[in-house]
Design a protein around this motif. Structure first.
Motif, PDB file in Angstrom:
ATOM      1  N   ALA A 154      27.732  28.240  52.480  1.00 23.35           N
ATOM      2  CA  ALA A 154      28.631  28.967  52.560  1.00 23.35           C
ATOM      3  C   ALA A 154      29.230  29.222  50.833  1.00 23.35           C
ATOM      4  O   ALA A 154      29.087  28.493  50.224  1.00 23.35           O
ATOM      5  N   LEU A 155      29.198  30.208  50.384  1.00 20.68           N
ATOM      6  CA  LEU A 155      29.032  31.204  49.287  1.00 20.68           C
ATOM      7  C   LEU A 155      30.374  31.307  48.709  1.00 20.68           C
ATOM      8  O   LEU A 155      31.061  32.001  49.576  1.00 20.68           O
ATOM      9  N   SER A 156      31.231  30.403  47.894  1.00 20.82           N
ATOM     10  CA  SER A 156      32.344  30.563  48.091  1.00 20.82           C
ATOM     11  C   SER A 156      32.830  31.396  46.217  1.00 20.82           C
ATOM     12  O   SER A 156      34.050  31.095  46.170  1.00 20.82           O
ATOM     13  N   ARG A 157      31.589  31.131  45.441  1.00 24.10           N
ATOM     14  CA  ARG A 157      32.029  32.172  43.978  1.00 24.10           C
ATOM     15  C   ARG A 157      31.550  32.852  43.374  1.00 24.10           C
ATOM     16  O   ARG A 157      29.695  32.912  44.031  1.00 24.10           O
ATOM     17  N   ILE A 158      32.160  34.197  43.285  1.00 22.70           N
ATOM     18  CA  ILE A 158      31.212  35.240  42.477  1.00 22.70           C
ATOM     19  C   ILE A 158      31.313  35.295  40.819  1.00 22.70           C
ATOM     20  O   ILE A 158      32.416  35.292  40.705  1.00 22.70           O
ATOM     21  N   TYR A 159      30.268  34.756  40.434  1.00 21.82           N
ATOM     22  CA  TYR A 159      30.438  35.486  38.908  1.00 21.82           C
ATOM     23  C   TYR A 159      29.511  37.118  38.506  1.00 21.82           C
ATOM     24  O   TYR A 159      28.587  37.036  38.685  1.00 21.82           O
ATOM     25  N   VAL A 160      30.192  37.926  38.323  1.00 23.89           N
ATOM     26  CA  VAL A 160      29.319  39.186  38.166  1.00 23.89           C
ATOM     27  C   VAL A 160      30.100  39.493  36.256  1.00 23.89           C
ATOM     28  O   VAL A 160      31.354  39.149  36.392  1.00 23.89           O
ATOM     29  N   GLU A 161      28.860  40.674  36.163  1.00 24.39           N
ATOM     30  CA  GLU A 161      29.206  40.409  34.675  1.00 24.39           C
ATOM     31  C   GLU A 161      30.204  41.807  34.684  1.00 24.39           C
ATOM     32  O   GLU A 161      30.000  42.882  36.461  1.00 24.39           O
ATOM     33  N   LYS A 162      30.822  41.574  33.409  1.00 27.56           N
ATOM     34  CA  LYS A 162      32.780  43.069  33.854  1.00 27.56           C
ATOM     35  C   LYS A 162      32.334  44.234  33.751  1.00 27.56           C
ATOM     36  O   LYS A 162      32.319  45.184  34.032  1.00 27.56           O
ATOM     37  N   GLN A 163      31.019  44.084  33.758  1.00 25.77           N
ATOM     38  CA  GLN A 163      30.148  46.460  33.363  1.00 25.77           C
ATOM     39  C   GLN A 163      30.029  46.708  34.400  1.00 25.77           C
ATOM     40  O   GLN A 163      30.141  47.606  34.649  1.00 25.77           O
ATOM     41  N   VAL A 164      30.578  45.937  35.760  1.00 24.40           N
ATOM     42  CA  VAL A 164      29.592  46.265  37.137  1.00 24.40           C
ATOM     43  C   VAL A 164      30.701  45.229  37.789  1.00 24.40           C
ATOM     44  O   VAL A 164      29.977  45.552  39.243  1.00 24.40           O
ATOM     45  N   ALA A 165      31.485  44.828  37.768  1.00 23.10           N
ATOM     46  CA  ALA A 165      33.080  44.185  38.639  1.00 23.10           C
ATOM     47  C   ALA A 165      33.320  45.224  40.316  1.00 23.10           C
ATOM     48  O   ALA A 165      33.620  45.110  41.024  1.00 23.10           O
ATOM     49  N   GLU A 166      33.718  46.532  39.188  1.00 23.04           N
ATOM     50  CA  GLU A 166      34.194  47.023  40.179  1.00 23.04           C
ATOM     51  C   GLU A 166      34.010  47.618  40.564  1.00 23.04           C
ATOM     52  O   GLU A 166      33.963  47.674  42.403  1.00 23.04           O
ATOM     53  N   ARG A 167      32.308  48.066  40.524  1.00 25.02           N
ATOM     54  CA  ARG A 167      31.405  48.736  41.446  1.00 25.02           C
ATOM     55  C   ARG A 167      31.278  47.146  42.430  1.00 25.02           C
ATOM     56  O   ARG A 167      30.695  47.786  43.754  1.00 25.02           O
ATOM     57  N   LEU A 168      30.963  46.900  41.857  1.00 21.89           N
ATOM     58  CA  LEU A 168      30.010  45.598  42.951  1.00 21.89           C
ATOM     59  C   LEU A 168      31.438  45.084  44.104  1.00 21.89           C
ATOM     60  O   LEU A 168      31.284  44.802  45.099  1.00 21.89           O
TER      61      LEU A 168
END
Length: 523
Positions: free
Chosen positions: A323-337
């Motif tokens: 199962a997925l437990s960690r998300i690392y998202v580039e900050k430029q698209v974090a709010e949209r994700l």
């Protein structure tokens, strides 16, 4: 299953017939709850002095059955039966073993709806997850039979010695070990009992299976399929009992030839060390935990990423080692994700997982339910915030079950839960400055089971080159980190997620149940 080929990738759009068959099987099964189920030793139903009542995590008022519990005497009886049967099973031509085990696969398929209904009631899986698990088990039996055939029983003729005066022939033959112990977990109680058992059996070993005491029904149903397929008495034996008593007795037993374990890191390492600490080392295949991450690039298709994240984080209520437990998202698209994930989480329907419209059911155990409350509190501390979720559902119609809301939290990278395998419907998110930072964080874990990525083609190649995990996915809407299926995606972990480096259902898995003998004959 008609012409529809069920896998974890195709399960999201099944034919109507599948739903109808499942509902009929569930209706029949619910009229047959509450029976007594014994152990299965040497081809016989065996009752013991102790038994437990198993109730459904969907509704604790549902008594699924009364299941007899093994003690040390039943462990000794099962091991004795397996050892006694070993000589005959080992001597059975591998082609005959393959033929008989394919009959097990067909019986599982014939009973797929009834067994899946039982798995759903026992684990809280939705109908598609339950059907997928049972069908996967049939595929495991077929897959390992295929491997035995493709390798011609692992009997390889080698070149003759370069001698002038003698003919000196050479062969490499892989041979079984003996009585093999399989210790299965509660989250995939049918597939992770059946898969290793199938591999051990087709290789010529006999098996003693210990199912998880939280989910005893699945192992008993597997034993019935194996018995009804005509596998000789003693070749397969099933025990139900606690890890501390029955599991430890099997680990310590002098007649245990090898062990396959699926479960936590701590227990897996304990078993692996115990196998090395015997008078001579014995094999151990330990499939252990995961703290699986996904990296989301600023170039990602965020709609696809959000769908894959939801499916992997909350499928089976997050109670998968993959199962997925960690998300690392580039900050430029974090709010949209975050906005997309929140929208999809709010659309998830929670309830009795046997109902077609409900995608999330309860967690399997009361302990997991209590842990959810503890972790949810921690995710409101030390700089973390709950974006959505974090609640135990205690009103009607949830009051009698172990229902929790799917939870998304944002936390600073210093938060301690980044390193804890929670095994719950909780996923944590962090914004990163770069993909390199995301990769460093992904690989910093002691685990290396599965990992996912969403980004462009160039970035995808970089992801596969650098990620430290055994099962990797890129741009996959069916699941960011979950969904391996025999014959399509071998499943095994690196680092603390697995001790062999060989994946389940891979080309290299079956030989682990065999040992090599070099044979030279001079004529």
């Amino acid at each position: 299953m008609s012409d529809f080929k069920l896998t974890y990738s195709t399960m999201f759009n099944p034919p109507a017939e599948l739903h109808q068959q499942f509902e009929r099987a569930m209706a029949v099964l619910k009229h047959d709850l509450g029976r007594d189920y014994g152990l299965f030793i040497d081809g016989k139903n065996v009752v013991s002095l102790n038994k437990i009542e198993k109730r459904s995590p969907i509704d604790q008022y549902w008594l699924l059955g009364r299941f007899h519990m093994a003690g040390e005497s039943e462990v000794d009886a099962a091991m004795a039966a397996a050892c006694k049967a070993f000589a005959g099973w080992r001597a059975t031509a591998w082609q005959v073993r393959v033929e008989r085990l394919r009959k097990v696969a067909r019986l599982i398929e014939d009973r797929v709806y009834r067994i899946a209904a039982a798995v759903s009631l026992e684990t809280g899986k939705n109908r598609m997850e339950a059907l997928g698990e049972v069908q996967e088990t049939a595929v495991f039996f077929d897959h390992y039979c295929d491997l035995m055939e493709q390798n011609q029983g692992f009997d390889q003729v080698l070149p003759n010695d370069p001698l002038d005066d003698f003919t000196s022939t050479n062969r490499s033959v892989l041979k079984p070990y003996g009585a093999w112990v399989v210790i299965a977990p509660y989250n995939f109680p049918f597939a992770l009992a059946g898969g290793p058992s199938a591999a051990a059996l087709v290789a010529g070993n006999t098996v003693v299976l210990k199912g998880a005491s939280e989910t005893p029904w699945a192992g008993r149903l597997l034993a019935e399929c194996i018995h009804d397929a005509g596998i000789p008495d003693g070749v397969f034996n099933y025990l139900n009992g606690s890890g501390s008593v029955v599991g430890q007795a099997l680990v310590d037993h002098p007649q245990t030839a090898g062990i396959t374990f699926t479960g936590s890191y701590d227990v897996g390492m304990h078993i692996a060390r115990a196998q090395l600490d015997k008078p001579y080392p014995k094999p151990c295949i330990a499939e252990m935990g995961g703290k699986n991450a996904v990296i989301v690039s600023r170039h990602a298709d965020l709609d696809r990423a959000a769908l894959g994240i939801i499916r992997s984080a909350f499928g089976m209520q997050g109670q998968k080692c993959s199962a997925l437990s960690r998300i690392y998202v580039e900050k430029q698209v974090a709010e949209r994700l975050i906005a997309l994930l929140t929208e999809k989480i709010h659309a998830i329907k929670i309830g009795d997982p046997a109902v077609e419209s409900n995608w999330m059911g309860p967690v399997v155990t009361r302990k997991a339910y209590e842990n959810f409350a503890t972790y949810s509190t921690q995710l409101q501390q030390q700089g973390a915030r709950l974006i959505t979720g974090g609640e135990q559902l205690k009103s009607e119609p949830y009051v009698a079950g172990f229902y929790c809301t799917p939870t998304l939290a944002e936390a600073p990278l210093s938060h301690p839960l980044w390193t804890v395998e929670m095994f719950l419907p909780i996923v944590m998110l962090a914004r990163v400055d770069s993909l390199d930072q995301a990769m460093q964080l992904t690989n910093a874990s002691q685990y290396g089971l599965t990992a996912g990525f969403y980004g462009n083609d160039e970035e995808t190649g970089w992801f596969f080159d650098n990620v430290e995990a055994g099962v990797t996915y890129a741009n996959r809407p069916q699941g960011a980190t979950t969904g391996a299926w025999p014959g399509y995606q071998p499943f095994g972990g690196w680092k603390g997620s697995g001790n062999t480096g060989k994946a389940i259902a891979s080309f290299y898995y079956l030989p682990q149940y065999l040992r090599e003998q070099s044979q030279t004959r001079v004529e």
